[in-house]
Design a protein around this motif. Structure first.
Motif, PDB file in Angstrom:
ATOM      1  N   ALA A  84      46.021  65.500-142.110  1.00  0.00           N
ATOM      2  CA  ALA A  84      46.101  64.123-142.584  1.00  0.00           C
ATOM      3  C   ALA A  84      46.441  63.163-141.448  1.00  0.00           C
ATOM      4  N   LEU A  85      47.350  63.574-140.571  1.00  0.00           N
ATOM      5  CA  LEU A  85      47.713  62.722-139.439  1.00  0.00           C
ATOM      6  C   LEU A  85      46.552  62.549-138.476  1.00  0.00           C
ATOM      7  N   SER A  86      45.794  63.628-138.270  1.00  0.00           N
ATOM      8  CA  SER A  86      44.680  63.546-137.329  1.00  0.00           C
ATOM      9  C   SER A  86      43.537  62.702-137.861  1.00  0.00           C
ATOM     10  N   GLN A  87      43.455  62.551-139.172  1.00  0.00           N
ATOM     11  CA  GLN A  87      42.364  61.794-139.779  1.00  0.00           C
ATOM     12  C   GLN A  87      42.773  60.388-140.212  1.00  0.00           C
ATOM     13  N   GLY A  88      43.690  59.795-139.466  1.00  0.00           N
ATOM     14  CA  GLY A  88      44.046  58.401-139.743  1.00  0.00           C
ATOM     15  C   GLY A  88      45.440  58.197-140.246  1.00  0.00           C
ATOM     16  N   GLY A  89      46.149  59.278-140.562  1.00  0.00           N
ATOM     17  CA  GLY A  89      47.504  59.109-141.075  1.00  0.00           C
ATOM     18  C   GLY A  89      48.442  58.492-140.056  1.00  0.00           C
ATOM     19  N   ALA A  90      48.315  58.907-138.790  1.00  0.00           N
ATOM     20  CA  ALA A  90      49.190  58.364-137.750  1.00  0.00           C
ATOM     21  C   ALA A  90      48.935  56.879-137.559  1.00  0.00           C
ATOM     22  N   GLN A  91      47.655  56.474-137.580  1.00  0.00           N
ATOM     23  CA  GLN A  91      47.335  55.062-137.429  1.00  0.00           C
ATOM     24  C   GLN A  91      47.847  54.256-138.608  1.00  0.00           C
ATOM     25  N   ALA A  92      47.755  54.838-139.816  1.00  0.00           N
ATOM     26  CA  ALA A  92      48.228  54.123-140.999  1.00  0.00           C
ATOM     27  C   ALA A  92      49.739  53.923-140.947  1.00  0.00           C
ATOM     28  N   LEU A  93      50.469  54.953-140.531  1.00  0.00           N
ATOM     29  CA  LEU A  93      51.921  54.822-140.432  1.00  0.00           C
ATOM     30  C   LEU A  93      52.297  53.802-139.361  1.00  0.00           C
ATOM     31  N   SER A  94      51.575  53.822-138.263  1.00  0.00           N
ATOM     32  CA  SER A  94      51.860  52.882-137.184  1.00  0.00           C
ATOM     33  C   SER A  94      51.585  51.452-137.628  1.00  0.00           C
ATOM     34  N   ALA A  95      50.486  51.266-138.366  1.00  0.00           N
ATOM     35  CA  ALA A  95      50.145  49.919-138.820  1.00  0.00           C
ATOM     36  C   ALA A  95      51.134  49.389-139.836  1.00  0.00           C
ATOM     37  N   ALA A  96      51.785  50.283-140.586  1.00  0.00           N
ATOM     38  CA  ALA A  96      52.743  49.854-141.599  1.00  0.00           C
ATOM     39  C   ALA A  96      54.043  49.359-140.983  1.00  0.00           C
ATOM     40  N   GLY A  97      54.305  49.704-139.732  1.00  0.00           N
ATOM     41  CA  GLY A  97      55.525  49.274-139.069  1.00  0.00           C
ATOM     42  C   GLY A  97      55.368  47.917-138.425  1.00  0.00           C
ATOM     43  N   ASP A  98      56.347  47.579-137.620  1.00  0.00           N
ATOM     44  CA  ASP A  98      56.317  46.283-136.950  1.00  0.00           C
ATOM     45  C   ASP A  98      55.322  46.247-135.799  1.00  0.00           C
ATOM     46  N   GLY A  99      54.985  47.387-135.242  1.00  0.00           N
ATOM     47  CA  GLY A  99      54.058  47.431-134.114  1.00  0.00           C
ATOM     48  C   GLY A  99      53.573  48.846-133.885  1.00  0.00           C
ATOM     49  N   ASP A 100      52.623  48.985-133.017  1.00  0.00           N
ATOM     50  CA  ASP A 100      52.055  50.288-132.694  1.00  0.00           C
ATOM     51  C   ASP A 100      52.928  50.961-131.645  1.00  0.00           C
ATOM     52  N   ALA A 101      53.507  52.110-132.021  1.00  0.00           N
ATOM     53  CA  ALA A 101      54.394  52.809-131.095  1.00  0.00           C
ATOM     54  C   ALA A 101      53.653  53.329-129.879  1.00  0.00           C
ATOM     55  N   PHE A 102      52.327  53.489-130.003  1.00  0.00           N
ATOM     56  CA  PHE A 102      51.544  54.034-128.901  1.00  0.00           C
ATOM     57  C   PHE A 102      50.823  52.948-128.108  1.00  0.00           C
ATOM     58  N   ALA A 103      51.022  51.693-128.484  1.00  0.00           N
ATOM     59  CA  ALA A 103      50.335  50.606-127.796  1.00  0.00           C
ATOM     60  C   ALA A 103      50.933  50.396-126.408  1.00  0.00           C
ATOM     61  N   VAL A 104      50.080  50.227-125.436  1.00  0.00           N
ATOM     62  CA  VAL A 104      50.510  49.976-124.063  1.00  0.00           C
ATOM     63  C   VAL A 104      49.809  48.713-123.577  1.00  0.00           C
ATOM     64  N   ALA A 105      50.589  47.767-123.117  1.00  0.00           N
ATOM     65  CA  ALA A 105      50.014  46.521-122.638  1.00  0.00           C
ATOM     66  C   ALA A 105      49.186  46.790-121.384  1.00  0.00           C
ATOM     67  N   PRO A 106      47.997  46.230-121.281  1.00  0.00           N
ATOM     68  CA  PRO A 106      47.168  46.463-120.086  1.00  0.00           C
ATOM     69  C   PRO A 106      47.857  45.931-118.844  1.00  0.00           C
ATOM     70  N   SER A 107      47.826  46.719-117.781  1.00  0.00           N
ATOM     71  CA  SER A 107      48.463  46.323-116.528  1.00  0.00           C
ATOM     72  C   SER A 107      47.478  45.684-115.565  1.00  0.00           C
ATOM     73  N   LEU A 108      46.182  45.803-115.861  1.00  0.00           N
ATOM     74  CA  LEU A 108      45.155  45.239-115.001  1.00  0.00           C
ATOM     75  C   LEU A 108      44.271  44.304-115.814  1.00  0.00           C
ATOM     76  N   PRO A 109      43.724  43.299-115.187  1.00  0.00           N
ATOM     77  CA  PRO A 109      42.811  42.407-115.918  1.00  0.00           C
ATOM     78  C   PRO A 109      41.542  43.151-116.317  1.00  0.00           C
ATOM     79  N   ALA A 110      40.942  42.729-117.407  1.00  0.00           N
ATOM     80  CA  ALA A 110      39.705  43.369-117.868  1.00  0.00           C
ATOM     81  C   ALA A 110      38.612  43.176-116.820  1.00  0.00           C
ATOM     82  N   PRO A 111      37.837  44.239-116.545  1.00  0.00           N
ATOM     83  CA  PRO A 111      36.778  44.099-115.546  1.00  0.00           C
ATOM     84  C   PRO A 111      35.682  43.165-116.044  1.00  0.00           C
ATOM     85  N   PRO A 112      35.024  42.470-115.155  1.00  0.00           N
ATOM     86  CA  PRO A 112      33.925  41.600-115.592  1.00  0.00           C
ATOM     87  C   PRO A 112      32.780  42.439-116.129  1.00  0.00           C
TER      88      PRO A 112
END
Length: 267
Positions: A84-112
């Motif tokens: 269940a976690l592998s098929q979207g459960g982890a994303q659903a739990l993360s979305a239910a919280g205040d933020g994504d625990a696995f989200a990492v802010a990009p450290s480099l600008p997006a390439p053109p």
């Protein structure tokens, strides 16, 4: 357990769990994200295993055990939770919280965005057909043909080898993604440098212009690219370079994600 229904279900927990596993194994290659787990070429193996598991599940349902095992029941429950976690459960739990625990802010600008590939590229007053190493590998694998006589330009990493240095050659390759990054394969060619041209630096990024030619008989056969777990270097074709340019490594172009059998090639 006092309830006859609960006792019957507990006695058949193995069959129920196996049937569910068989269904999941069949669903993945038919409609799921199979490529996230295994190379798609293994789909027949997975479907065959699902069929065998379904037969065993049917037998377990028809012949229930006399003493259900609590340990196996807990193991099946944990396995179901992992699925269940592998098929979207982890994303659903993360979305239910205040933020994504696995989200990492990009450290480099997006390439053109990459510039569109022209139909022809020019070097030293000659026109060449842009093509990637995988597409050219497919042409070479079919054996000598009129397509071998066409002028091509491809890009990739240079790999030096003392044995090839003695012949004035090196290997140019790019990484091909079949299903996932863990399954990437280095695909390339031995390159014969033009007379009087120095061999490029090892691991440098190159743009090579030239044509396919037959591999000398004493060099034919499988060549294992040093330092690569999986590699496919054309065994019967040599890329005779007419011009070689070094260039900065474009991170977004290191991998090959698509192959085309005719122009315009993916390059």
């Amino acid at each position: 357990m006092k309830s006859p229904l609960a006792r019957a279900l507990a006695a058949r927990i193995d069959g129920v769990a196996w049937l569910g596993m068989a269904g999941f194994m069949a669903w993945l290659p038919l409609a799921g994200d199979y490529w996230m787990y295994l190379n798609p070429k293994f789909k027949p193996v997975t479907l065959g295993a699902a069929l065998v598991l379904a037969v065993l599940a049917a037998y377990a349902l028809l012949r229930p055990v006399s003493r259900p095992s609590l340990g196996r029941g807990v193991a099946y429950a944990l396995l179901a939770a992992c699925v269940a976690l592998s098929q979207g459960g982890a994303q659903a739990l993360s979305a239910a919280g205040d933020g994504d625990a696995f989200a990492v802010a990009p450290s480099l600008p997006a390439p053109p965005p990459p510039a569109p590939t022209p139909a022809r590229m020019t070097a030293q007053g000659k026109e060449y057909i842009p093509i990637n190493a995988g597409e050219l590998f497919d042409i070479a694998a079919k054996g000598p043909s009129p397509a071998w006589d066409k002028p091509y330009v491809m890009r990739g990493f240079a790999r030096r080898d003392p044995a090839l240095d003695a012949s004035g050659e090196f290997v140019i390759f790019r990484l091909a993604i079949w299903c996932c990054f863990a399954d990437s394969t280095a695909i390339g060619f031995k390159v014969k440098v033009p007379p009087g041209t120095a061999l490029p630096a090892d691991k440098s990024w190159l743009v090579a212009y030239g044509r396919l030619t037959g591999m000398p008989q004493d060099q034919r056969g499988e060549y294992v690219l040093p330092g690569m777990a999986f590699s496919s270097v054309a065994p019967g074709a040599l890329f005779a370079a007419e011009h070689i340019e070094t260039a900065p490594v474009p991170p977004e172009q290191v991998y090959m994600y698509q192959w085309r059998s005719e122009e315009p090639y993916a390059y």
